[in-house]
Design an enzyme around this catalytic site. Structure first.
Site, PDB file in Angstrom:
ATOM      1  N   HIS A 176     -12.845 -99.433 -32.276  1.00  8.64           N
ATOM      2  CA  HIS A 176     -13.763-100.323 -31.571  1.00  8.64           C
ATOM      3  C   HIS A 176     -13.009-101.551 -31.094  1.00  8.64           C
ATOM      4  O   HIS A 176     -12.268-102.170 -31.856  1.00  8.64           O
ATOM      5  CB  HIS A 176     -14.894-100.760 -32.516  1.00  8.64           C
ATOM      6  CG  HIS A 176     -15.894-101.638 -31.829  1.00  8.64           C
ATOM      7  ND1 HIS A 176     -16.968-101.132 -31.139  1.00  8.64           N
ATOM      8  CD2 HIS A 176     -15.958-102.980 -31.691  1.00  8.64           C
ATOM      9  CE1 HIS A 176     -17.658-102.127 -30.610  1.00  8.64           C
ATOM     10  NE2 HIS A 176     -17.070-103.261 -30.937  1.00  8.64           N
ATOM     11  N   ASP A 229     -29.930-103.918 -34.282  1.00  2.00           N
ATOM     12  CA  ASP A 229     -28.858-104.626 -33.572  1.00  2.00           C
ATOM     13  C   ASP A 229     -29.159-104.704 -32.086  1.00  2.00           C
ATOM     14  O   ASP A 229     -28.931-105.745 -31.463  1.00  2.00           O
ATOM     15  CB  ASP A 229     -27.495-103.960 -33.790  1.00  2.00           C
ATOM     16  CG  ASP A 229     -26.436-104.648 -32.952  1.00  2.00           C
ATOM     17  OD1 ASP A 229     -26.215-105.853 -33.195  1.00  2.00           O
ATOM     18  OD2 ASP A 229     -25.883-104.034 -32.026  1.00  2.00           O
ATOM     19  N   LYS A 239     -23.274-100.808 -36.163  1.00  2.00           N
ATOM     20  CA  LYS A 239     -23.246 -99.677 -35.228  1.00  2.00           C
ATOM     21  C   LYS A 239     -22.199 -98.644 -35.658  1.00  2.00           C
ATOM     22  O   LYS A 239     -22.415 -97.441 -35.560  1.00  2.00           O
ATOM     23  CB  LYS A 239     -22.918-100.177 -33.813  1.00  2.00           C
ATOM     24  CG  LYS A 239     -24.121-100.844 -33.145  1.00  2.00           C
ATOM     25  CD  LYS A 239     -23.790-101.349 -31.768  1.00  2.00           C
ATOM     26  CE  LYS A 239     -22.915-102.571 -31.820  1.00  2.00           C
ATOM     27  NZ  LYS A 239     -23.171-103.579 -30.826  1.00  2.00           N
TER      28      LYS A 239
END
Ligand code: URA
Length: 435
Positions: free
Chosen positions: A82, A161, A187
């Site tokens: 990420h 979120d 996430k």
């Protein structure tokens, strides 16, 4: 329990318990706690911070606000990556196929562009026909079959979120380390990866402007990983200037695929190979960084990374001829050069300005839901530390609207600084946390 008492507790700088944070997250997801109370809570967190334990509890409550994927059925170790967001950051498009080609499955849910920073899903959409809204069943099936999936974030994962992020965007509460860390990690945890490599960007073109803040964010996310039973490492990488040369969706996709053919800018090559190597270490395919780098480089040189990318495009119904012949990707009507106004050394190339100019050309969205133009963007041909001659091309603008092209040219002239004194090239990485 009442939301107002918890807001007051955070306002008075006291730590909330796991039950209290779960109450807030569940209530907000279900709609029993309204936006104004959640906004007040987010502001109290932004001003007063959270302990590691609170941040972890908030993360887990948000992760459990929806479905949690179990990827163990697809592979024993699935590694995710990420990036906290940057300009010209097309890393996933090169790294995921390289890692998958080394036998480590990569199942990744990515986002769209946010502000001046681009998103993997927008870049992939430059491939005609590609499907980027896979169901959970399709995600797991493809991961088992070909070992690589890139798709959009499912609305069923960490819905708290999604709601909170939209609220933070309009209440001045984005730049809070516990809120960013819990947003990203909730996430990732919901998406089921067993291990995660985080690419935390620092500089003018990143959410974290200073190394100190970026390190704090990285340490927070590594700590959440540990407390939640996931192996996490974070790489701190500079984002003062764009990564590689290409900024804009089809231009970035082209650069990412060219890297899989073995050619491309050195900073991007270095970045991709290192991130791939760290993923291979976490996935227990490589014992150390040298072996990981050699494996990733081999997958680049022998074409197996490119082959994995083709498999992904075919599995997701994209037109693979655009990958085999990159000239078939969407192209802009106008191409205009920006030339160096003087000779010297490049001292800065403002990533944020380049990113915002690219958005203005149509590569990103001014507001949520706007359509984007895959063809437009900017090629950055001068990087910090390069020596340039007056009249040399420093940017190449790809535009479909003449007015926007002229505006972009004026902006870009100011986005580069050339000095008479020699300038050192910046480091490719500022460090790694959690290895
Ligand atoms: N990216 C996220 O997913 N969340 C944030 O809060 C910031 C960046």
């Amino acid at each position: 329990m009442r939301a107002v008492d918890l807001i007051i507790k955070k306002r008075d700088k006291l730590a909330l318990t796991n039950d209290e944070l779960e109450f807030l997250v569940q209530g907000y997801t279900q709609g029993t706690i309204p936006d104004y109370q959640m906004a007040a809570f987010a502001m109290a967190v932004t001003l007063n911070g959270m302990t590691h334990q609170e941040t972890t509890d908030l993360t887990m409550a948000m992760a459990h606000s929806g479905e949690i994927l179990d990827l163990s059925q697809a592979a024993p170790i699935v590694v995710d990556k990420h990036s906290t967001g940057g300009v010209g950051d097309k890393t996933t498009l090169t790294v995921a196929p390289l890692v998958a080609a080394c036998g480590l499955p990569v199942g990744k849910m990515s986002g769209r562009g946010l502000g001046f920073s681009g998103g993997t899903i927008d870049k992939l959409e430059s491939i005609p026909g590609i499907k980027l809204d896979l169901t959970t069943e399709e995600f797991i099936r493809q991961l088992k079959e070909i070992g690589i999936v890139l798709t959009g974030q499912s609305a069923d994962l960490a819905p708290a979120d999604g709601k909170l992020y939209a609220l933070r965007d309009v209440t001045g509460t984005v730049e809070s380390i516990p809120l960013i860390a819990s947003s990203i990690m909730s996430k990732k945890i919901a998406a089921g990866a067993h291990a995660i490599v985080l690419d935390v960007k620092v500089g003018k073109g990143a959410f974290m402007p200073t190394l100190e803040k970026a390190r704090e964010l990285a340490e927070e996310m590594v700590a959440i990983g540990e407390l939640s039973g996931r192996r996490v490492i974070a790489v701190l990488s500079p984002m003062d200037q764009p990564l590689g040369n290409a900024v804009g969706n089809a231009l970035e996709l082209r650069e990412a695929v060219e890297m899989l053919h073995g050619v491309g800018p050195e900073d991007y090559r270095y970045h991709c190979l290192h991130l791939a190597a760290y993923m291979l270490i976490l996935g227990q395919k490589a014992p150390d960084i040298e072996t990981g780098l050699a494996m990733a480089e081999r997958a680049r040189q022998d074409g197996s990374g490119l082959q994995k990318f083709r498999e992904l495009v075919i599995a997701q119904h994209g037109d693979v001829s655009t990958i085999d012949n990159l000239d078939e990707l969407p192209k802009a009507k106008f191409i205009e050069l920006v030339l160096a106004e003087k000779s010297g050394w490049v001292n800065s190339v403002n990533a944020r300005e380049v990113g915002e100019t690219s958005v203005q050309l149509g590569a990103g969205r001014e507001k949520k839901g706007d359509p984007i133009d895959p063809a437009v963007g900017i090629m950055v041909y001068a990087k910090i530390g390069d020596q340039v001659q007056a009249g040399q091309t420093v940017f190449e603008i790809h535009a479909n609207d003449y007015e926007k092209l002229i505006q972009a040219k004026e902006r870009l002239k100011k986005a580069i600084e050339i000095t008479q004194d020699r300038v050192e090239r910046p480091p490719y990485f500022h460090g790694v946390i959690g290895l």
